[in-house]
Design an enzyme around this catalytic site. Structure first.
Site, mmCIF file in Angstrom:
data_model
loop_
_atom_site.group_PDB
_atom_site.id
_atom_site.type_symbol
_atom_site.label_atom_id
_atom_site.label_comp_id
_atom_site.label_asym_id
_atom_site.label_seq_id
_atom_site.Cartn_x
_atom_site.Cartn_y
_atom_site.Cartn_z
ATOM 1 N N ASN A 1 -12.977 -3.134 1.743
ATOM 2 C CA ASN A 1 -14.072 -2.191 1.925
ATOM 3 C C ASN A 1 -15.124 -1.908 0.637
ATOM 4 O O ASN A 1 -14.666 -1.734 -0.054
ATOM 5 C CB ASN A 1 -13.693 -0.682 1.923
ATOM 6 N N ASP B 1 1.088 -0.929 -0.105
ATOM 7 C CA ASP B 1 -0.302 -0.152 0.157
ATOM 8 C C ASP B 1 1.236 1.530 -0.107
ATOM 9 O O ASP B 1 1.748 1.450 0.376
ATOM 10 C CB ASP B 1 -0.837 0.463 0.960
ATOM 11 N N ILE B 2 0.512 2.674 -1.036
ATOM 12 C CA ILE B 2 1.465 3.527 -0.846
ATOM 13 C C ILE B 2 1.247 4.998 0.136
ATOM 14 O O ILE B 2 2.097 4.742 0.882
ATOM 15 C CB ILE B 2 0.654 4.362 -1.673
ATOM 16 N N HIS C 1 -9.847 -5.344 -3.518
ATOM 17 C CA HIS C 1 -8.592 -5.425 -3.264
ATOM 18 C C HIS C 1 -8.814 -5.818 -1.534
ATOM 19 O O HIS C 1 -9.412 -5.660 -1.512
ATOM 20 C CB HIS C 1 -7.700 -3.621 -3.386
ATOM 21 N N HIS D 1 -7.041 -6.060 2.380
ATOM 22 C CA HIS D 1 -6.184 -5.655 3.000
ATOM 23 C C HIS D 1 -5.054 -6.113 3.613
ATOM 24 O O HIS D 1 -5.803 -6.547 4.565
ATOM 25 C CB HIS D 1 -6.223 -4.364 3.603
HETATM 26 P P1 5GP Z 1 -10.018 1.217 0.474
HETATM 27 O O1 5GP Z 1 -9.977 2.760 0.940
HETATM 28 O O2 5GP Z 1 -9.982 1.504 -0.818
HETATM 29 O O3 5GP Z 1 -10.238 0.423 1.158
HETATM 30 O O4 5GP Z 1 -7.572 1.618 -0.439
HETATM 31 C C1 5GP Z 1 -7.704 1.748 -0.851
HETATM 32 C C2 5GP Z 1 -5.648 1.866 -0.730
HETATM 33 O O5 5GP Z 1 -5.419 2.040 -1.786
HETATM 34 C C3 5GP Z 1 -5.087 2.922 0.446
HETATM 35 O O6 5GP Z 1 -5.071 2.623 1.610
HETATM 36 C C4 5GP Z 1 -4.395 3.486 -0.787
HETATM 37 O O7 5GP Z 1 -3.419 3.607 0.172
HETATM 38 C C5 5GP Z 1 -4.487 2.854 -1.046
HETATM 39 N N1 5GP Z 1 -3.756 3.538 -2.836
HETATM 40 C C6 5GP Z 1 -4.467 4.067 -3.388
HETATM 41 N N2 5GP Z 1 -3.578 4.613 -4.273
HETATM 42 C C7 5GP Z 1 -3.229 3.766 -4.346
HETATM 43 C C8 5GP Z 1 -1.714 3.761 -5.591
HETATM 44 O O8 5GP Z 1 -1.564 4.681 -6.704
HETATM 45 N N3 5GP Z 1 -0.423 3.034 -5.248
HETATM 46 C C9 5GP Z 1 -0.460 2.063 -4.005
HETATM 47 N N4 5GP Z 1 0.504 0.577 -3.632
HETATM 48 N N5 5GP Z 1 -1.754 2.109 -3.210
HETATM 49 C C10 5GP Z 1 -2.393 3.150 -3.577
#
Ligand code: 5GP
Length: 119
Positions: free
Chosen positions: A90, A32-33, A103, A105
């Protein structure tokens, strides 16, 4: 409706770099970034699925099995299989899903505390 330009679709096409942890025919896992724990890796199917709801309805048994096994493989590769880890996905607005490609986590590397923030 799946958006081909979501950030994970672009990672899958190699248009945006990622720190790869694991890959097989059906899945990709990468860091994760914006990590929220010492281990914070994302596991995604290579197919175009917006969320678990979409995946459960449309994915093949092979894709579903591969995703589950990839999550466990990531826990092993990141060294948290025995110490403990948490998986989270999520789906939709109430869960604050921000990227519309399924995705999972994988968190670990420290005591993770309660599962949800108390209101
Ligand atoms: P969500 O909130 O949809 O469950 O999680 C999305 C996740 O994607 C977040 O934890 C966010 O940090 C990660 N994320 C968003 N953009 C990027 C990216 O460009 N590269 C990577 N590796 N992770 C990303």
């Amino acid at each position: 409706m799946y958006d081909d330009n979501n950030i994970f679709a672009r990672i899958l096409r190699g248009e945006i770099p990622c720190k790869k942890v694991y890959e097989d025919d059906h899945t990709l896992a990468f860091e994760d970034i914006n990590p929220e724990a010492p281990v914070h890796t994302l596991v995604i199917p290579k197919g175009k699925y917006t969320s678990l709801k979409d995946f459960a309805a449309k994915a093949s048994d092979g894709e579903i099995g591969a995703l589950v096994r990839a999550v466990n493989k990531v826990a092993e590769l990141k060294g948290v299989k025995d110490s403990g880890f948490r998986i989270l996905s999520n789906a939709g607005a109430d869960a604050h899903q921000t990227v519309e490609h399924l995705h999972i986590h994988v968190f670990g590397g420290r005591v993770l505390g309660p599962m949800l923030v108390k209101k």
